[in-house]
Design a protein around this motif. Sequence first.
Motif, PDB file in Angstrom:
ATOM      1  N   VAL A 297      34.183 -32.393 -39.239  1.00 56.57           N
ATOM      2  CA  VAL A 297      33.321 -31.306 -38.795  1.00 56.57           C
ATOM      3  C   VAL A 297      31.989 -31.476 -39.498  1.00 56.57           C
ATOM      4  O   VAL A 297      31.939 -31.612 -40.726  1.00 56.57           O
TER       5      VAL A 297
ATOM      6  N   ASP B 251      28.492 -29.531 -39.977  1.00 55.92           N
ATOM      7  CA  ASP B 251      27.696 -28.318 -39.810  1.00 55.92           C
ATOM      8  C   ASP B 251      26.254 -28.648 -40.158  1.00 55.92           C
ATOM      9  O   ASP B 251      25.971 -29.120 -41.264  1.00 55.92           O
TER      10      ASP B 251
ATOM     11  N   ARG C 144      23.833 -21.947 -37.932  1.00 52.73           N
ATOM     12  CA  ARG C 144      24.594 -23.172 -38.163  1.00 52.73           C
ATOM     13  C   ARG C 144      25.017 -23.758 -36.819  1.00 52.73           C
ATOM     14  O   ARG C 144      25.460 -23.045 -35.927  1.00 52.73           O
ATOM     15  N   THR C 145      24.852 -25.062 -36.674  1.00 55.99           N
ATOM     16  CA  THR C 145      25.261 -25.755 -35.463  1.00 55.99           C
ATOM     17  C   THR C 145      26.368 -26.726 -35.842  1.00 55.99           C
ATOM     18  O   THR C 145      26.192 -27.565 -36.725  1.00 55.99           O
ATOM     19  N   ARG C 146      27.522 -26.602 -35.171  1.00 53.77           N
ATOM     20  CA  ARG C 146      28.706 -27.382 -35.537  1.00 53.77           C
ATOM     21  C   ARG C 146      28.967 -28.493 -34.531  1.00 53.77           C
ATOM     22  O   ARG C 146      28.934 -28.283 -33.331  1.00 53.77           O
TER      23      ARG C 146
END
Length: 170
Positions: free
Chosen positions: A74, A76, A130-132
């Motif tokens: 992941v 972020d 936040r962009t995941r």
Amino acid sequence: MDTIEFRGMDSPIETVSTATASPVASVENHGGGSSYQGHSCPENPENGHVYYSRCEDAKTHSMPDMYLTNTGRVLDVTMTLKRICPCRRVAVGLLVSEVDQAGNEYSRGFKAITVPAHYNSGCCDIEMPRTRFILPEDLRVDGGTSMCDGSRHFIVRTEAHYVDSSVTMP
């Protein structure tokens, strides 16, 4: 009857009772099914079923060892847009690429976000949400399949521009 069901990956299940006040309930096999305190069960205890008897409030259930599959990472991404004019929305694009040892890039994700306008008296900095990005291990450029198979290298690129403008074109 209260039932908790655990399903393993085609592995036998072992059930152990930790209740000291009540005995371990017996489960008998009757030709492909089983009987538990007068209730008919479609399968035997090795299928992952755990049964509690009356007044039995605790059990320990051991599952077989298991390797993780379909792992991934992941990422972020956070950033701040600097000196944004008031009353103007901003379009932001984020692109993630994976880089192999030869320097070749492989696309791993793109997101486009519209940041709402602010209404302060002058320009100000805007913190982006936040962009995941989800980065599965089966897309690795080095052929590995596990997070334990070495490292991965990514590049994140961003671009932003105003959506709203007072400019008109003839």
